[in-house]
Write an enzyme that holds these catalytic residues in place. Structure first.
Site, PDB file in Angstrom:
ATOM      1  N   LEU A  46      12.869  -8.567   6.194  1.00 60.48           N
ATOM      2  CA  LEU A  46      12.864  -7.728   7.403  1.00 60.48           C
ATOM      3  C   LEU A  46      13.547  -6.388   7.174  1.00 60.48           C
ATOM      4  O   LEU A  46      13.912  -5.699   8.110  1.00 60.48           O
ATOM      5  CB  LEU A  46      13.541  -8.480   8.557  1.00 60.48           C
ATOM      6  CG  LEU A  46      12.906  -9.839   8.884  1.00 60.48           C
ATOM      7  CD1 LEU A  46      13.670 -10.551   9.987  1.00 60.48           C
ATOM      8  CD2 LEU A  46      11.442  -9.645   9.293  1.00 60.48           C
ATOM      9  N   SER A  62      18.145  -4.046   4.064  1.00 58.10           N
ATOM     10  CA  SER A  62      18.788  -3.019   3.240  1.00 58.10           C
ATOM     11  C   SER A  62      18.443  -1.619   3.748  1.00 58.10           C
ATOM     12  O   SER A  62      19.304  -0.743   3.799  1.00 58.10           O
ATOM     13  CB  SER A  62      18.427  -3.171   1.761  1.00 58.10           C
ATOM     14  OG  SER A  62      17.087  -3.498   1.604  1.00 58.10           O
ATOM     15  N   THR A 112       0.832  -1.212   0.000  1.00 62.30           N
ATOM     16  CA  THR A 112       0.000   0.000   0.000  1.00 62.30           C
ATOM     17  C   THR A 112       0.865   1.259   0.000  1.00 62.30           C
ATOM     18  O   THR A 112       0.377   2.324  -0.376  1.00 62.30           O
ATOM     19  CB  THR A 112      -0.914   0.041   1.238  1.00 62.30           C
ATOM     20  OG1 THR A 112      -0.109  -0.232   2.383  1.00 62.30           O
ATOM     21  CG2 THR A 112      -2.026  -0.989   1.141  1.00 62.30           C
ATOM     22  N   ASP A 119       9.860   0.781   4.586  1.00 62.82           N
ATOM     23  CA  ASP A 119      10.962   0.206   5.362  1.00 62.82           C
ATOM     24  C   ASP A 119      11.739   1.308   6.098  1.00 62.82           C
ATOM     25  O   ASP A 119      12.052   1.186   7.275  1.00 62.82           O
ATOM     26  CB  ASP A 119      11.908  -0.574   4.436  1.00 62.82           C
ATOM     27  CG  ASP A 119      11.177  -1.695   3.707  1.00 62.82           C
ATOM     28  OD1 ASP A 119      10.017  -1.964   4.062  1.00 62.82           O
ATOM     29  OD2 ASP A 119      11.754  -2.288   2.785  1.00 62.82           O
TER      30      ASP A 119
HETATM   31  C1  GLA Z   1       8.995  -3.990   0.601  1.00 62.94           C
HETATM   32  C2  GLA Z   1       9.206  -2.557   0.132  1.00 62.94           C
HETATM   33  C3  GLA Z   1       8.215  -1.626   0.823  1.00 62.94           C
HETATM   34  C4  GLA Z   1       6.778  -2.126   0.704  1.00 62.94           C
HETATM   35  C5  GLA Z   1       6.686  -3.609   1.060  1.00 62.94           C
HETATM   36  C6  GLA Z   1       5.335  -4.204   0.760  1.00 62.94           C
HETATM   37  O1  GLA Z   1       9.320  -4.124   1.941  1.00 62.94           O
HETATM   38  O2  GLA Z   1      10.523  -2.142   0.385  1.00 62.94           O
HETATM   39  O3  GLA Z   1       8.347  -0.322   0.313  1.00 62.94           O
HETATM   40  O4  GLA Z   1       6.277  -1.876  -0.567  1.00 62.94           O
HETATM   41  O5  GLA Z   1       7.653  -4.391   0.370  1.00 62.94           O
HETATM   42  O6  GLA Z   1       4.331  -3.619   1.511  1.00 62.94           O
END
Ligand code: GLA
Length: 392
Positions: A127, A130, A38, A174
């Site tokens: 997790l 990076s 999302t 993240d």
């Molecule tokens: C990865 C991406 C995030 C997000 C998730 C899925 O972790 O780095 O930006 O899009 O997937 O929600």
């Protein structure tokens, strides 16, 4: 945060470079609790920083060279300033190079630096290892070179480093989770306004991570768009379609309601329609979940996690057999309140919501069932929602 890890990094830094680090930063990994794919659709997510992460120690170099030793990989890299492009390998070094490149738009990075990094966060487990490396680097580098950047600018420049130096068209989830984590609370993010708030968790719940060890990579390989980048493109196609057929402005799937989807989805190709349904329903689930949490209704909250996984499996198709197996097993265990894949998908980890006393028996039962089914182990570990990244 693991104090022994940081001590080890500092000692190794001094051994290698002959003096103690001038700056040390720590950045945690994250677990995505609800709100899958999302973020780049300008929607909502509930996530948490976790008690596994990465530390990075830094000192100024006597010359223009940058050196970084990665203790976990027993590797050392060396590059000159300015940094202009990614390298073929080692891939992890591109996160550091990318941050140096992007941060230099905010201030002067000169002379070079010496860095030592290590972590207790598994990579490729979904997790956000990076992002942890990027955030630890931007915190330490901005302090060392006295470059003034706000946390939001840090998150964005790290995201842009990941786009341009690692080829993953990731959203901001993240980096934001890593920066804004809080003890025993979730991070609620609105990826349109970039407003972030912490939502406290009830005392008697915790999370268990099940790492399938199925390696996923968000980055494109050899110019072929990865499945992640492909999903992102499909969401954009869907948003463009709704912008044409709806009477109000649609900038992203965030602007489309479920009723609108129901009316117009038959005119979309079925795959794009299902991708859009996933994102639209996930947004609704996150908002519902936040209210349920406030009301202390963890059972209904967990139910939304199961629904989210079902939607990943059938609509977004970003799950895999191993993740589906873990969630299906968890579904049959009365002690598990909710379970779903966490993060990009296509491998990596599932997250389970449960009462602390259930962690050990559930973990043992799941581990045994997984080994029986696949003939190999998955890694189970309890994780605690924890404080975000910081300078030490
Ligand atoms: C990865 C991406 C995030 C997000 C998730 C899925 O972790 O780095 O930006 O899009 O997937 O929600």
């Amino acid at each position: 945060m693991n104090a022994a890890l940081i001590e080890n990094i500092r000692r190794a830094h001094e051994r290698r470079f002959g003096r103690p680090p001038a700056v040390t930063a720590y950045a945690p990994g994250r677990v995505e609790i609800l709100g899958n794919h999302t973020d780049y659709n300008e929607g909502f997510v509930l996530s948490a920083a976790i008690d596994l992460g990465l530390g990075l120690a830094l000192s100024p170099a006597p010359d223009e060279q940058c050196r970084a030793q990665a203790l976990d990989m027993a590797q050392e890299i060396c590059f000159d300033l300015p940094v202009t492009a990614p390298v073929k390998e080692p891939l992890w070094s591109n996160y550091l190079r990318g941050v140096v490149n992007k941060l230099s738009a905010f201030g002067r990075i000169k002379p070079g630096f010496q860095a030592t990094l290590a972590g207790d966060l598994p990579s490729g487990a979904g997790l956000a290892s990076s992002a942890a490396l990027e955030i630890a680097a931007v915190l330490a580098l901005s302090r060392l070179y006295r470059i003034s950047v706000t946390p939001l600018e840090m998150a964005k420049l790290c995201q842009s480093a990941e786009h341009d130096f690692a080829g993953a068209q990731c959203g901001l989830l993240d980096q934001i989770s890593c920066l804004y984590g809080q003890e025993h609370a979730l991070v609620f993010s609105d990826f349109r306004t970039l407003a972030v708030a912490n939502v406290p968790l009830p005392a008697d719940i915790c999370f268990l991570l099940a790492d399938t060890r199925v390696k996923h990579s968000l980055a494109g390989a050899d110019g072929v768009a990865s499945a992640y980048n492909e999903r992102r493109a499909q969401c954009e196609v869907a948003a463009d379609f709704f912008a044409k057929v709806l009477p109000h402005p649609v900038k992203a799937l965030r602007d489309v309601s479920l009723d609108e989807w129901k009316t117009f989805a038959p005119r979309l190709d079925p795959v794009t329609a299902r991708r859009a349904a996933h994102v639209i329903e996930e947004n609704t689930r996150v908002l519902q979940a936040r209210e349920l949490l406030r009301a202390g209704n963890v059972r209904a909250f967990g139910e939304l996690m199961f629904q989210s996984h079902h939607s990943s499996r059938t609509n977004f198709e970003n799950s895999c057999r191993e993740l589906d197996f873990i969630v299906a097993q968890a579904r049959q265990m009365p002690a598990v309140l909710g379970a779903r894949l966490s993060g990009g998908g296509f491998g990596g980890s599932a997250v389970l919501l449960l009462h602390p006393r259930a962690t050990a028996p559930v973990g043992q039962a799941l581990a045994a069932a997984f080994t029986r089914e696949f003939g190999q182990n998955c890694d189970l570990r309890p994780v605690r929602p924890s404080a975000g990244a910081r300078l030490l």
